[in-house]
Write an enzyme that holds these catalytic residues in place. Sequence first.
Site, short mmCIF file in Angstrom:
data_model
loop_
_atom_site.label_atom_id
_atom_site.label_comp_id
_atom_site.label_asym_id
_atom_site.label_seq_id
_atom_site.Cartn_x
_atom_site.Cartn_y
_atom_site.Cartn_z
N ALA A 12 0.84 -1.20 0.00
CA ALA A 12 0.00 0.00 0.00
C ALA A 12 0.87 1.25 0.00
O ALA A 12 0.53 2.26 0.58
CB ALA A 12 -0.92 0.00 1.22
N ALA A 13 2.02 1.13 -0.68
CA ALA A 13 2.91 2.29 -0.73
C ALA A 13 2.67 3.11 -1.99
O ALA A 13 3.50 3.91 -2.39
CB ALA A 13 4.36 1.83 -0.65
N ARG A 18 -3.65 9.87 -8.91
CA ARG A 18 -4.75 9.97 -9.88
C ARG A 18 -6.13 9.94 -9.22
O ARG A 18 -7.14 10.16 -9.87
CB ARG A 18 -4.62 8.88 -10.95
N GLN A 78 8.10 1.27 3.37
CA GLN A 78 8.98 1.26 2.21
C GLN A 78 9.33 2.73 1.98
O GLN A 78 8.51 3.49 1.48
CB GLN A 78 8.27 0.67 0.99
N GLY A 83 9.85 -0.37 -6.45
CA GLY A 83 9.28 -1.52 -7.14
C GLY A 83 8.60 -2.50 -6.20
O GLY A 83 8.78 -2.46 -4.99
N ASN A 230 -7.28 3.03 -9.72
CA ASN A 230 -6.35 4.15 -9.85
C ASN A 230 -7.03 5.51 -9.84
O ASN A 230 -6.37 6.52 -9.66
CB ASN A 230 -5.55 4.01 -11.14
N TYR A 373 -33.44 18.57 21.79
CA TYR A 373 -32.18 19.31 21.77
C TYR A 373 -32.44 20.79 22.05
O TYR A 373 -33.33 21.39 21.43
CB TYR A 373 -31.56 19.12 20.38
N SER A 409 -54.27 16.45 20.13
CA SER A 409 -53.57 16.95 18.94
C SER A 409 -53.10 18.39 19.14
O SER A 409 -53.75 19.17 19.81
CB SER A 409 -54.50 16.97 17.73
C1 UD1 Z 1 1.75 -4.66 -11.43
C2 UD1 Z 1 2.53 -5.87 -11.95
C3 UD1 Z 1 1.97 -6.27 -13.31
C4 UD1 Z 1 0.50 -6.58 -13.19
C5 UD1 Z 1 -0.24 -5.40 -12.58
C6 UD1 Z 1 -1.65 -5.78 -12.26
C7 UD1 Z 1 4.81 -5.69 -11.09
C8 UD1 Z 1 6.20 -5.32 -11.41
N1 UD1 Z 1 3.93 -5.52 -12.05
O1 UD1 Z 1 2.00 -3.61 -12.35
O2 UD1 Z 1 2.64 -7.43 -13.78
O3 UD1 Z 1 -0.04 -6.88 -14.47
O4 UD1 Z 1 0.38 -5.00 -11.34
O5 UD1 Z 1 -2.39 -4.65 -11.86
O6 UD1 Z 1 4.54 -6.15 -10.02
N2 UD1 Z 1 3.82 -0.75 -4.86
C9 UD1 Z 1 4.50 -0.47 -3.72
N3 UD1 Z 1 5.78 -0.06 -3.79
C10 UD1 Z 1 6.43 0.07 -4.96
C11 UD1 Z 1 5.73 -0.22 -6.15
C12 UD1 Z 1 4.43 -0.63 -6.07
O7 UD1 Z 1 3.93 -0.57 -2.62
O8 UD1 Z 1 7.60 0.43 -4.94
C13 UD1 Z 1 2.43 -1.20 -4.79
C14 UD1 Z 1 1.47 -0.19 -5.38
O9 UD1 Z 1 0.95 0.64 -4.37
C15 UD1 Z 1 0.39 -1.05 -5.96
C16 UD1 Z 1 1.08 -2.35 -6.29
O10 UD1 Z 1 2.28 -2.36 -5.57
O11 UD1 Z 1 -0.62 -1.35 -5.00
C17 UD1 Z 1 1.35 -2.49 -7.79
O12 UD1 Z 1 2.17 -1.45 -8.22
P1 UD1 Z 1 1.92 -0.71 -9.57
O13 UD1 Z 1 2.96 0.31 -9.75
O14 UD1 Z 1 0.51 -0.31 -9.69
O15 UD1 Z 1 2.22 -1.90 -10.58
P2 UD1 Z 1 1.68 -2.07 -12.06
O16 UD1 Z 1 2.53 -1.28 -12.97
O17 UD1 Z 1 0.23 -1.86 -12.09
CA CA Z 2 -1.40 -0.87 -10.85
#
Ligand code: UD1
Ligand code: CA
Length: 454
Positions: A12-13, A18, A78, A83, A230, A373, A409
């Site tokens: 949830a980072a 958006r 994080q 990633g 998103n 009240y 009434s």
């Molecule tokens: C990710 C998947 C992709 C998949 C898609 C489905 C990876 C690399 N890719 O892509 O294969 O098809 O989801 O929706 O996993 N997050 C963190 N920290 C980070 C990066 C992300 O907590 O450093 C969390 C985001 O908050 C999110 C989730 O991980 O909840 C996915 O990250 P996001 O950047 O949305 O990945 P996608 O590009 O959608």
């Molecule tokens: Ca995503």
Amino acid sequence: MTERSCLSIILAAGEGTRMKSARPKVLHEIAGLAMVAHVAAAAKAAGGGDVALVVGHGGDEVRKAAARLDPAPEIFVQEERLGTAHAVLAARAAIARGHDDILVMFGDTPLIEADVLLYARRKLAGGAAVVVVGFRPQNPAGYGRLIEKDGRLVAIREHKDASEAERKIGFCNGGLMAIGGSHALALLDAVGNANANQEFYLTDIVEIAAARGLDVVAVEASAESVLGINNRAELAEAEGIWQRRRRREAMLAGVTLIAPETVHFSHDTQIGQDTLVEPNVWFGPGVRIAAGATIHAFSHIEGATIATGSQVGPFARLRPGADLHEKAKVGNFCEVKKATVEKGAKVNHLTYIGDARVGEGANIGAGTVTCNYDGYSKFHTDIGAGAFVGSNSSLVAPVSLGDGAYVASGSVITEDVEADALAFGRARQKQIPGKARELRERFAAAAAAKKKAG
Ligand code: UD1
Ligand code: CA
């Protein structure tokens, strides 16, 4: 299955910019419950109730909200968003505790169902090291593609890194993964960031595991259940899907919904068999309805308890603390707040009952108001069993009406009324015979004189 321990890691980072909101993305609600709480609930239902929540830098709000979950998750931060694999490794200390199964979920993918998670866990129990939850979106652009070779999953290629041929693949990564606990750290630590985004991709563990000869499996989920949120449009879409699922579940459990698409449930609405819900009804949080009640059209209900045989609405508003006992009636344009309407009592028309008890079998006439009240404090009104309150009366709290009391009434009742007493709280009617005719003649003459002069 139960003997295998399971850790759920919820990422949830996300930045969630958006959403155009001051509120963190994962705290936006579906059916009145934060997305991240939906994910945690699915995890718990799949036996993964041991939760590690990975929040971003400054994730204080998420942290506070998470503390109210049951069970409360362990929070990891994080600091830098490098990633999904990097995010999972933020929870290294939890992973290192050595659970049998590890589920990785996204806090912004709230419609995931326990069934899929359980199915993935079963694959781990069967010897898989990594289980990927795939789906077939209408438009695969942007998703990671599942690359299969000889019927086996060998890699996930992110859209940006994929070749033309790979981009033609329709089977995509839904984002959820189950990882065998004994392999997790070794696989995650082997992930590098040599890709288009220079991120540490969780998805890379598939290729690493396959290369090491470990068993990697894809399971398929519906596109709905892995819908990632998103923006607010996707949030509304998820709400719609959730509501559709919930209505169907209610109907299959014996609730009649005449126009299901117009009934809005809360995440915690409880509703008994043979209850009838007419069109356009809103349930806010904390509603419990027993079997065999009727909720008429256009009612707005939250924090209320409604017993068997009760009738609500049309156009009723029940607010928190409304407690309707058996066969109670709250009719059109009535509001009830923090009040008990006892067995068979009737509050039928245009009435406000707040901070009160309406005794068994009492009848509250149209336009009655409990004046609870004074601008500073709230006061209680107690109405005894079998009491009758005439229309358009004001009951100025604190005040009580004894059992069987009768209020005329149009009364303003400021003092307690004894049981079986009749109370008038208004001026007595006076009648002057012939006076109306006399007035009419006088007014007509005056008007005629004025016309002549002008
Ligand atoms: C990710 C998947 C992709 C998949 C898609 C489905 C990876 C690399 N890719 O892509 O294969 O098809 O989801 O929706 O996993 N997050 C963190 N920290 C980070 C990066 C992300 O907590 O450093 C969390 C985001 O908050 C999110 C989730 O991980 O909840 C996915 O990250 P996001 O950047 O949305 O990945 P996608 O590009 O959608
Ligand atoms: Ca995503």
